[in-house]
Design an enzyme around this catalytic site. Sequence first.
Site, PDB file in Angstrom:
ATOM      1  N   TYR A  75       0.829  -1.220   0.000  1.00 57.87           N
ATOM      2  CA  TYR A  75       0.000   0.000   0.000  1.00 57.87           C
ATOM      3  C   TYR A  75       0.861   1.266   0.000  1.00 57.87           C
ATOM      4  CZ  TYR A  75      -4.074  -2.926   0.388  1.00 57.87           C
ATOM      5  OH  TYR A  75      -5.051  -3.852   0.107  1.00 57.87           O
ATOM      6  N   HIS A 100     -14.567   1.132  -0.193  1.00 59.38           N
ATOM      7  CA  HIS A 100     -13.432   0.272   0.159  1.00 59.38           C
ATOM      8  C   HIS A 100     -12.302   1.051   0.831  1.00 59.38           C
ATOM      9  CE1 HIS A 100     -14.683  -2.982  -3.032  1.00 59.38           C
ATOM     10  NE2 HIS A 100     -15.457  -2.978  -1.970  1.00 59.38           N
ATOM     11  N   CYS A 156       0.754   6.528  16.224  1.00 54.22           N
ATOM     12  CA  CYS A 156      -0.578   7.088  16.027  1.00 54.22           C
ATOM     13  C   CYS A 156      -0.622   8.483  16.643  1.00 54.22           C
ATOM     14  CB  CYS A 156      -1.605   6.171  16.694  1.00 54.22           C
ATOM     15  SG  CYS A 156      -3.240   6.932  16.869  1.00 54.22           S
ATOM     16  N   GLN A 170     -15.027  -3.904 -21.612  1.00 52.15           N
ATOM     17  CA  GLN A 170     -15.447  -5.187 -22.208  1.00 52.15           C
ATOM     18  C   GLN A 170     -16.594  -5.741 -21.389  1.00 52.15           C
ATOM     19  OE1 GLN A 170     -11.550  -6.665 -21.635  1.00 52.15           O
ATOM     20  NE2 GLN A 170     -12.002  -7.625 -19.677  1.00 52.15           N
TER      21      GLN A 170
HETATM   22  N1  APR Z   1     -12.411   2.000 -19.322  1.00 52.34           N
HETATM   23  C1  APR Z   1     -13.439   1.273 -18.824  1.00 52.34           C
HETATM   24  N2  APR Z   1     -13.265   0.086 -18.236  1.00 52.34           N
HETATM   25  C2  APR Z   1     -12.027  -0.398 -18.138  1.00 52.34           C
HETATM   26  C3  APR Z   1     -10.894   0.304 -18.621  1.00 52.34           C
HETATM   27  C4  APR Z   1     -11.129   1.546 -19.254  1.00 52.34           C
HETATM   28  N3  APR Z   1     -10.148   2.287 -19.762  1.00 52.34           N
HETATM   29  N4  APR Z   1      -9.787  -0.467 -18.381  1.00 52.34           N
HETATM   30  C5  APR Z   1     -10.200  -1.568 -17.765  1.00 52.34           C
HETATM   31  N5  APR Z   1     -11.550  -1.545 -17.612  1.00 52.34           N
HETATM   32  C6  APR Z   1     -12.432  -2.545 -16.987  1.00 52.34           C
HETATM   33  C7  APR Z   1     -11.923  -3.962 -17.113  1.00 52.34           C
HETATM   34  O1  APR Z   1     -12.381  -4.530 -18.325  1.00 52.34           O
HETATM   35  C8  APR Z   1     -12.554  -4.634 -15.883  1.00 52.34           C
HETATM   36  O2  APR Z   1     -13.836  -5.163 -16.197  1.00 52.34           O
HETATM   37  O3  APR Z   1     -12.460  -2.282 -15.588  1.00 52.34           O
HETATM   38  C9  APR Z   1     -12.699  -3.486 -14.883  1.00 52.34           C
HETATM   39  C10 APR Z   1     -11.728  -3.555 -13.714  1.00 52.34           C
HETATM   40  O4  APR Z   1     -12.014  -4.680 -12.954  1.00 52.34           O
HETATM   41  P1  APR Z   1     -11.144  -5.076 -11.660  1.00 52.34           P
HETATM   42  O5  APR Z   1      -9.696  -5.033 -11.995  1.00 52.34           O
HETATM   43  O6  APR Z   1     -11.689  -6.350 -11.148  1.00 52.34           O
HETATM   44  O7  APR Z   1     -11.436  -3.870 -10.643  1.00 52.34           O
HETATM   45  P2  APR Z   1     -12.703  -3.624  -9.716  1.00 52.34           P
HETATM   46  O8  APR Z   1     -13.934  -4.147 -10.358  1.00 52.34           O
HETATM   47  O9  APR Z   1     -12.673  -2.200  -9.320  1.00 52.34           O
HETATM   48  O10 APR Z   1     -12.361  -4.512  -8.448  1.00 52.34           O
HETATM   49  C11 APR Z   1     -13.256  -4.517  -7.377  1.00 52.34           C
HETATM   50  O11 APR Z   1     -11.781  -5.837  -6.037  1.00 52.34           O
HETATM   51  O12 APR Z   1      -9.638  -6.308  -5.482  1.00 52.34           O
HETATM   52  C12 APR Z   1     -10.774  -5.689  -5.063  1.00 52.34           C
HETATM   53  O13 APR Z   1     -11.005  -4.005  -3.473  1.00 52.34           O
HETATM   54  C13 APR Z   1     -10.577  -4.226  -4.792  1.00 52.34           C
HETATM   55  O14 APR Z   1     -12.110  -2.410  -5.212  1.00 52.34           O
HETATM   56  C14 APR Z   1     -11.511  -3.560  -5.777  1.00 52.34           C
HETATM   57  C15 APR Z   1     -12.521  -4.644  -6.075  1.00 52.34           C
END
Ligand code: APR
Length: 228
Positions: free
Chosen positions: A52, A105, A132, A199
């Site tokens: 982090y 989150h 802290c 997608q």
């Molecule tokens: N524009 C739109 N969508 C996009 C782009 C873009 N330029 N680039 C990637 N994506 C899409 C991907 O296709 C995917 O479906 O964004 C999505 C990202 O998915 P994740 O990587 O799974 O992220 P997220 O859905 O935010 O994850 C949810 O999982 O790991 C935990 O706490 C973490 O908040 C996070 C949660």
Amino acid sequence: MKVVVLTGAGISAESGVPTFRDADGLWEGHRVEDVATPEAYEAAPSVVQAFYDARRAALSAVDPNPAHDALARLGEVLGDDLLLVTQNIDDLHERAGSPSVLHMHGELLAAWCTACGRRVRWAGALGDQPPCPGCAAPALRPDVVWFGEVPYEMDRIVDALVEADLFVSVGTSGAVYPAAGFVQQARAYGARTLELNLQPSEGSRWFHESRQGPAGLLVPEWVASLVG
Ligand code: APR
């Protein structure tokens, strides 16, 4: 019109913040259990803090993109009729000027003390276990919600989903609950639902409409169609 927008890592992708589950995503080099669970933190705090700390430091090198800007504009126009919920822990919505952002989150730029429970804004590193500001214990952890922990402000989110006329999801894979279930909740209570994602996602089938493309194009287009 009451609108709930949920954003995920995809909205920050064009700003240069890696997503989680795409190729080259953040989880690629790490097993999720090694960095994003309370058990991981207990077993190896320095590994988790380093993960982090690196992400917090990387924030200064990125800027909001047109998708964040468009949602900031939507917030100015709709005021309290918009609830912007993000799963992201970056601060790009705030830097774009969104008047109010619910970080379900948590946030990279905050920490909380596992000894006294105090929450503090935190821009520096936590890896060297600084004291802290409240109780001086070296017990600050990132103020992020890990797997197995309850997301923030669920009551407020569910209330908004119940009242929403429109629910829009931007850049999220629909893989992580409870956020992945918001579309079904909003729809059950009568909202129209729209997905904007690069997608098709795991959740696409739940939406009335799903548009595919980069958030930096789709979000400004959609905001313009809604508020001119
Ligand atoms: N524009 C739109 N969508 C996009 C782009 C873009 N330029 N680039 C990637 N994506 C899409 C991907 O296709 C995917 O479906 O964004 C999505 C990202 O998915 P994740 O990587 O799974 O992220 P997220 O859905 O935010 O994850 C949810 O999982 O790991 C935990 O706490 C973490 O908040 C996070 C949660």
